[in-house]
Motif scaffolding. Structure first.
Motif, short mmCIF file in Angstrom:
data_model
loop_
_atom_site.label_atom_id
_atom_site.label_comp_id
_atom_site.label_asym_id
_atom_site.label_seq_id
_atom_site.Cartn_x
_atom_site.Cartn_y
_atom_site.Cartn_z
N LEU A 85 -2.63 -14.06 7.47
CA LEU A 85 -2.56 -12.64 7.13
C LEU A 85 -1.17 -12.35 6.61
O LEU A 85 -0.18 -12.68 7.26
CB LEU A 85 -2.86 -11.79 8.36
N LEU A 86 -1.11 -11.71 5.43
CA LEU A 86 0.18 -11.47 4.79
C LEU A 86 0.26 -10.03 4.29
O LEU A 86 -0.74 -9.46 3.84
CB LEU A 86 0.36 -12.41 3.60
N ALA A 87 1.44 -9.47 4.33
CA ALA A 87 1.69 -8.15 3.75
C ALA A 87 1.57 -8.25 2.23
O ALA A 87 1.81 -9.31 1.65
CB ALA A 87 3.08 -7.65 4.14
N ASP A 88 1.23 -7.13 1.60
CA ASP A 88 1.15 -7.09 0.14
C ASP A 88 2.45 -7.61 -0.47
O ASP A 88 3.53 -7.27 0.00
CB ASP A 88 0.90 -5.66 -0.35
N LEU A 90 3.35 -10.75 -0.54
CA LEU A 90 3.74 -12.04 0.04
C LEU A 90 2.63 -13.10 -0.09
O LEU A 90 2.67 -14.13 0.56
CB LEU A 90 4.11 -11.88 1.52
N GLU A 91 1.68 -12.85 -0.94
CA GLU A 91 0.53 -13.74 -1.08
C GLU A 91 0.93 -15.17 -1.44
O GLU A 91 0.23 -16.12 -1.09
CB GLU A 91 -0.46 -13.20 -2.13
N LYS A 94 0.91 -18.01 1.22
CA LYS A 94 -0.35 -18.56 1.74
C LYS A 94 -0.69 -19.84 0.98
O LYS A 94 -0.63 -19.88 -0.23
CB LYS A 94 -1.47 -17.53 1.58
#
Length: 95
Positions: A85-88, A90-91, A94
């Motif tokens: 799960l990542l904040a907008d 920070l994709e 992943k």
């Protein structure tokens, strides 16, 4: 990806003499994007790093070159994790 905690094993006066070399070491790793984040723990008993994804062996070699470790004033503890799960924005962290 890894979270690394740094724990000072010597008094701050002994750690402080290696702080400039340690800072240069950190800046080099951040410039090369091997570390994403580095900072001090509160209270000042060590630090915390967030690394990019790399083989554990590569990270071990990097950490072994830390001036704090080379001068016996700190140790590292490493936790490997998989970001889910990542904040907008920070994709890219992943896998």
């Amino acid at each position: 990806m890894f979270v690394v905690t740094v724990t000072y094993t010597a008094p701050l006066k002994d750690v402080d003499q290696w702080r400039p070399a340690h800072g240069e070491w950190l800046n080099d790793l951040i410039t090369r994007r091997l570390l994403l984040v580095a900072g001090r723990q509160v209270p000042l008993v060590g630090g915390v790093y967030l690394t990019t994804d790399m083989p554990a062996e590569e990270l071990a070699q990097i950490l072994a070159s830390d001036p704090y470790v080379l001068n016996n004033v700190a140790t590292h503890s490493v936790v490997e994790f998989t970001p889910l799960l990542l904040a907008d924005g920070l994709e890219s962290l992943k896998n």
